[in-house]
Design a protein around this motif. Structure first.
Motif, PDB file in Angstrom:
ATOM      1  N   GLU A   1       0.872  -1.324  -0.079  1.00  0.00           N
ATOM      2  CA  GLU A   1       0.150  -0.027   0.017  1.00  0.00           C
ATOM      3  C   GLU A   1       0.827   1.295  -0.098  1.00  0.00           C
ATOM      4  N   PRO A  46       2.588   5.003   0.616  1.00  0.00           N
ATOM      5  CA  PRO A  46       2.521   5.697   1.653  1.00  0.00           C
ATOM      6  C   PRO A  46       1.462   6.780   1.649  1.00  0.00           C
ATOM      7  N   GLU A  51      -1.271   6.637   0.302  1.00  0.00           N
ATOM      8  CA  GLU A  51      -2.663   6.218   0.903  1.00  0.00           C
ATOM      9  C   GLU A  51      -2.665   5.823   2.337  1.00  0.00           C
ATOM     10  N   ALA A  52      -1.461   5.011   2.459  1.00  0.00           N
ATOM     11  CA  ALA A  52      -1.320   4.579   4.005  1.00  0.00           C
ATOM     12  C   ALA A  52      -1.330   5.718   5.096  1.00  0.00           C
ATOM     13  N   LEU A  53      -0.658   6.818   4.720  1.00  0.00           N
ATOM     14  CA  LEU A  53      -0.586   7.829   5.641  1.00  0.00           C
ATOM     15  C   LEU A  53      -1.536   8.892   5.411  1.00  0.00           C
ATOM     16  N   LYS A  54      -2.326   8.812   4.562  1.00  0.00           N
ATOM     17  CA  LYS A  54      -3.042   9.952   4.093  1.00  0.00           C
ATOM     18  C   LYS A  54      -3.939  10.445   5.227  1.00  0.00           C
ATOM     19  N   TRP A  70       3.871   1.881   9.562  1.00  0.00           N
ATOM     20  CA  TRP A  70       3.596   1.370   8.223  1.00  0.00           C
ATOM     21  C   TRP A  70       4.702   0.531   7.873  1.00  0.00           C
ATOM     22  N   ARG A  84       4.242  -3.005   9.421  1.00  0.00           N
ATOM     23  CA  ARG A  84       3.223  -3.570   9.008  1.00  0.00           C
ATOM     24  C   ARG A  84       3.662  -4.270   7.648  1.00  0.00           C
ATOM     25  N   THR A 103       3.949  -8.314   6.982  1.00  0.00           N
ATOM     26  CA  THR A 103       2.851  -9.061   6.118  1.00  0.00           C
ATOM     27  C   THR A 103       3.659  -9.843   5.079  1.00  0.00           C
TER      28      THR A 103
END
Length: 328
Positions: free
Chosen positions: A168, A170, A172-175, A311, A314, A318
């Motif tokens: 994903e 960053p 998006e992940a940190l938005k 992040w 993760r 994952t």
């Protein structure tokens, strides 16, 4: 082994930079988007600071001379492997003889080609980064060009799933942590610095107005175009040490943000410093784009770092699960 088929000026081997030599006038160098490098290396099981290829001039293409695995992070550069489209922020196995082509990005400015084991070039002052102004480090101290062959280090990570695996991004992940203002300007957090009180009359405008990244921008620094800001009085300053992120204001009144190849010392008044956790955002902006500088404090910078580390952790947790689920 990787063979460069097509490249251009400014495409170089970079890692996280050499941070211990500024007192001797040696710039940090290193990637403009450290988050992209760290994430790509985690996907492959490399150390986070393993060297990769930073691509900021397109098109760019390579042929793989041995079987390996790659991760593409950073800008969405419409990558194709043997003519098959690859998503952005993607890792996959590649075979000897396959050809990878990266084209002008849909979004972002710099793409990173990470390879299992990392790019194996000699360390100079503790880093494999290319210092272009000093012509040392990286691959013979210069940009990559057609015919160059790059060795790779010993692979440490396990094989990736047969179909590949994605991360994903960053953005998006940190938005939820930070992103853009209502007008769509990329927001960059900074803390007041050194001579900030000298700009009292223009301080509010410094934070409120949009700043356009000038065409006179590069890895050394981004020049910002906008309504000039001026100190209330002219003072004579001694040169002081610089780090990436420092925002200086030369006499013309348009700020300069020092970046990866920043000078190690300077004498212009410094109004603010971009927090380290937002330098990756700058690294993915192209000349002509506009930003808004947003005032923050040390606690907010600490919280931003914590969000980034969560992040990355993760990703680290994952990827092995994907391998296990796919039988890789």
């Amino acid at each position: 082994m990787i063979e460069i088929e097509q490249s251009a000026a400014l495409n170089t081997v970079q890692d996280l930079g050499r941070t211990q030599w500024r007192h001797l006038g040696v710039s940090v160098s290193g990637v403009m988007d450290p988050l992209a490098l760290r994430a790509g290396n985690l996907l492959l099981g490399n150390p986070q600071d393993a060297a990769a290829i930073e691509i900021q001039m397109f098109p760019f293409s390579v042929t793989f001379r041995t079987d390996t695995a790659i991760a593409l992070t950073g800008a969405d550069c419409r990558a194709q492997l043997d003519g098959i489209d690859l998503p952005a922020w993607w890792g996959c196995e590649v075979k000897a003889g396959q050809r990878l082509v990266l084209r002008f990005p849909r979004t972002g400015a710099r793409s990173y080609l990470c390879v299992a084991g990392g790019i194996d070039v000699p360390q100079v002052l503790g880093s494999r980064s290319t210092a272009l102004r000093g012509s040392f480090g990286g691959f013979s101290g210069r940009p990559l060009q057609r015919g160059d062959r790059l060795a790779t280090g010993v692979r440490q990570g396990a094989a990736l799933p047969a179909g590949g695996v994605g991360i994903e991004p960053p953005d998006e992940a940190l938005k939820c942590d930070f992103g853009r203002n209502p007008e769509g300007l990329v927001q960059i957090r900074a803390m007041p610095s050194g001579e900030y009180p000298l700009f009292a009359a223009d301080a509010a405008r410094f934070w409120q107005q949009p700043w356009k990244i000038s065409m006179q921008s590069n890895r050394t620094g981004y020049r910002l175009s906008g309504e000039p800001i001026q100190p209330e009085k002219v003072i004579e300053m001694r040169s002081y040490g610089l780090i990436p992120g420092i925002i200086q204001v030369p006499p013309a009144g348009e700020p300069i943000i020092q970046l990866s190849d920043a000078n190690t010392a300077g004498g212009y008044p410094k109004i603010a410093c971009v927090i380290e956790e937002d330098l990756w955002r700058l690294g993915q902006l192209q000349p002509g784009q506009s930003i808004q500088l947003v005032q923050c404090d040390a606690q907010q910078a600490i919280e931003a770092r914590a969000a980034i580390e969560r992040w990355l952790q993760r990703i680290q947790r994952t990827i092995p699960l994907f391998r296990e689920a796919c039988g890789a």
